[in-house]
Design a protein around this motif. Sequence first.
Motif, PDB file in Angstrom:
ATOM      1  N   THR A  26      66.536  66.717  -8.967  1.00 18.89           N
ATOM      2  CA  THR A  26      66.668  66.111 -10.298  1.00 18.89           C
ATOM      3  C   THR A  26      65.661  66.650 -11.298  1.00 18.89           C
ATOM      4  OG1 THR A  26      65.161  64.285  -9.768  1.00 18.89           O
ATOM      5  CG2 THR A  26      67.509  63.956  -9.303  1.00 18.89           C
ATOM      6  N   GLY A  27      64.562  67.213 -10.803  1.00 21.54           N
ATOM      7  CA  GLY A  27      63.520  67.699 -11.707  1.00 21.54           C
ATOM      8  C   GLY A  27      62.613  66.585 -12.201  1.00 21.54           C
ATOM      9  N   ARG A  28      62.814  65.367 -11.717  1.00 24.45           N
ATOM     10  CA  ARG A  28      61.976  64.242 -12.128  1.00 24.45           C
ATOM     11  C   ARG A  28      60.574  64.455 -11.587  1.00 24.45           C
ATOM     12  NH1 ARG A  28      61.462  58.109 -10.917  1.00 24.45           N
ATOM     13  NH2 ARG A  28      61.421  58.777  -8.757  1.00 24.45           N
ATOM     14  N   GLU A  29      59.574  64.247 -12.458  1.00 27.11           N
ATOM     15  CA  GLU A  29      58.187  64.469 -12.064  1.00 27.11           C
ATOM     16  C   GLU A  29      57.397  63.174 -12.138  1.00 27.11           C
ATOM     17  OE1 GLU A  29      56.637  67.546 -14.557  1.00 27.11           O
ATOM     18  OE2 GLU A  29      58.006  69.045 -13.764  1.00 27.11           O
ATOM     19  N   ILE A  30      56.426  63.060 -11.235  1.00 27.03           N
ATOM     20  CA  ILE A  30      55.502  61.938 -11.264  1.00 27.03           C
ATOM     21  C   ILE A  30      54.091  62.468 -11.062  1.00 27.03           C
ATOM     22  CG2 ILE A  30      57.166  60.244 -10.410  1.00 27.03           C
ATOM     23  CD1 ILE A  30      55.757  60.444  -7.688  1.00 27.03           C
ATOM     24  N   PHE A  31      53.145  61.704 -11.533  1.00 30.72           N
ATOM     25  CA  PHE A  31      51.736  62.047 -11.408  1.00 30.72           C
ATOM     26  C   PHE A  31      51.090  60.962 -10.565  1.00 30.72           C
ATOM     27  CE2 PHE A  31      47.359  61.956 -12.916  1.00 30.72           C
ATOM     28  CZ  PHE A  31      47.019  63.288 -12.850  1.00 30.72           C
ATOM     29  N   LEU A  32      50.530  61.333  -9.407  1.00 30.32           N
ATOM     30  CA  LEU A  32      49.909  60.334  -8.558  1.00 30.32           C
ATOM     31  C   LEU A  32      48.770  60.934  -7.766  1.00 30.32           C
ATOM     32  CD1 LEU A  32      50.932  60.556  -5.275  1.00 30.32           C
ATOM     33  CD2 LEU A  32      53.051  60.046  -6.417  1.00 30.32           C
ATOM     34  N   GLU A  33      47.881  60.053  -7.328  1.00 29.09           N
ATOM     35  CA  GLU A  33      46.784  60.482  -6.470  1.00 29.09           C
ATOM     36  C   GLU A  33      47.326  60.528  -5.047  1.00 29.09           C
ATOM     37  OE1 GLU A  33      42.289  59.104  -5.216  1.00 29.09           O
ATOM     38  OE2 GLU A  33      43.252  58.226  -6.975  1.00 29.09           O
ATOM     39  N   ALA A  34      47.416  61.709  -4.495  1.00 25.61           N
ATOM     40  CA  ALA A  34      48.046  61.894  -3.181  1.00 25.61           C
ATOM     41  C   ALA A  34      46.996  62.013  -2.087  1.00 25.61           C
ATOM     42  CB  ALA A  34      48.915  63.144  -3.209  1.00 25.61           C
ATOM     43  N   GLU A  35      47.383  61.610  -0.906  1.00 23.15           N
ATOM     44  CA  GLU A  35      46.545  61.736   0.284  1.00 23.15           C
ATOM     45  C   GLU A  35      46.937  63.013   1.025  1.00 23.15           C
ATOM     46  OE1 GLU A  35      44.073  59.683   1.214  1.00 23.15           O
ATOM     47  OE2 GLU A  35      44.424  58.477  -0.589  1.00 23.15           O
ATOM     48  N   PRO A  36      45.979  63.717   1.617  1.00 22.97           N
ATOM     49  CA  PRO A  36      46.307  64.920   2.376  1.00 22.97           C
ATOM     50  C   PRO A  36      47.194  64.604   3.584  1.00 22.97           C
ATOM     51  CG  PRO A  36      43.916  64.621   2.196  1.00 22.97           C
ATOM     52  CD  PRO A  36      44.562  63.440   1.575  1.00 22.97           C
ATOM     53  N   ASN A  37      48.034  65.526   3.934  1.00 25.71           N
ATOM     54  CA  ASN A  37      48.921  65.435   5.101  1.00 25.71           C
ATOM     55  C   ASN A  37      49.858  64.230   5.060  1.00 25.71           C
ATOM     56  OD1 ASN A  37      47.661  67.752   6.229  1.00 25.71           O
ATOM     57  ND2 ASN A  37      46.015  66.450   6.959  1.00 25.71           N
ATOM     58  N   THR A  38      50.230  63.789   3.854  1.00 20.60           N
ATOM     59  CA  THR A  38      51.158  62.679   3.690  1.00 20.60           C
ATOM     60  C   THR A  38      52.408  63.200   2.991  1.00 20.60           C
ATOM     61  OG1 THR A  38      49.317  61.143   3.476  1.00 20.60           O
ATOM     62  CG2 THR A  38      51.449  60.370   2.716  1.00 20.60           C
ATOM     63  N   VAL A  39      53.568  62.791   3.461  1.00 23.10           N
ATOM     64  CA  VAL A  39      54.834  63.185   2.843  1.00 23.10           C
ATOM     65  C   VAL A  39      55.239  62.086   1.874  1.00 23.10           C
ATOM     66  CG1 VAL A  39      57.264  63.677   3.264  1.00 23.10           C
ATOM     67  CG2 VAL A  39      55.538  64.500   4.863  1.00 23.10           C
ATOM     68  N   TYR A  40      55.500  62.467   0.638  1.00 27.25           N
ATOM     69  CA  TYR A  40      55.944  61.518  -0.379  1.00 27.25           C
ATOM     70  C   TYR A  40      57.408  61.779  -0.688  1.00 27.25           C
ATOM     71  CZ  TYR A  40      51.067  60.365  -0.977  1.00 27.25           C
ATOM     72  OH  TYR A  40      49.781  59.944  -0.753  1.00 27.25           O
ATOM     73  N   ARG A  41      58.157  60.708  -0.887  1.00 31.51           N
ATOM     74  CA  ARG A  41      59.597  60.812  -1.147  1.00 31.51           C
ATOM     75  C   ARG A  41      59.947  60.136  -2.461  1.00 31.51           C
ATOM     76  NH1 ARG A  41      62.183  63.091   2.805  1.00 31.51           N
ATOM     77  NH2 ARG A  41      61.240  63.180   4.855  1.00 31.51           N
ATOM     78  N   ASP A  42      60.976  60.685  -3.110  1.00 27.82           N
ATOM     79  CA  ASP A  42      61.491  60.096  -4.340  1.00 27.82           C
ATOM     80  C   ASP A  42      62.136  58.757  -4.000  1.00 27.82           C
ATOM     81  OD1 ASP A  42      62.374  60.784  -7.305  1.00 27.82           O
ATOM     82  OD2 ASP A  42      64.082  59.849  -6.298  1.00 27.82           O
ATOM     83  N   ARG A  43      61.843  57.737  -4.796  1.00 28.76           N
ATOM     84  CA  ARG A  43      62.356  56.402  -4.464  1.00 28.76           C
ATOM     85  C   ARG A  43      63.851  56.261  -4.706  1.00 28.76           C
ATOM     86  NH1 ARG A  43      58.941  54.231  -9.182  1.00 28.76           N
ATOM     87  NH2 ARG A  43      60.300  54.637 -10.931  1.00 28.76           N
ATOM     88  N   GLU A  44      64.430  57.112  -5.553  1.00 29.03           N
ATOM     89  CA  GLU A  44      65.865  57.019  -5.842  1.00 29.03           C
ATOM     90  C   GLU A  44      66.706  57.904  -4.931  1.00 29.03           C
ATOM     91  OE1 GLU A  44      66.341  57.773 -10.008  1.00 29.03           O
ATOM     92  OE2 GLU A  44      65.088  56.064 -10.560  1.00 29.03           O
ATOM     93  N   THR A  45      66.259  59.133  -4.685  1.00 20.82           N
ATOM     94  CA  THR A  45      67.059  60.069  -3.893  1.00 20.82           C
ATOM     95  C   THR A  45      66.614  60.162  -2.432  1.00 20.82           C
ATOM     96  OG1 THR A  45      65.666  61.978  -4.387  1.00 20.82           O
ATOM     97  CG2 THR A  45      67.464  61.493  -5.936  1.00 20.82           C
TER      98      THR A  45
END
Length: 80
Positions: free
Chosen positions: A6-25
């Motif tokens: 989708t090209g949707r972007e977010i800005f967040l403080e991420a933790e190393p070695n963690t997988v983040y997923r889009d909440r909609e897709t």
Amino acid sequence: MRTPSTGREIFLEAEPNTVYRDRETGEELEVLGKVLPLAPSKSKLPWAVENLRFCPWCDQLAQKDLNDCPTCGRRMAPAS
């Protein structure tokens, strides 16, 4: 981070070695870049375009209220 489909972007403080997923897709987000802390500075001005000038010696950015360039250490002319 960006959702590839989708090209949707977010800005967040991420933790190393963690997988983040889009909440909609549910897609895995891809990392676009890192925000790095600035080096300590004697300047009291925020790092913003209106507060910066170029050093005439090394052509690097420095805050307007500094007398010496933080990159090359040479004296800069008074800011106007």
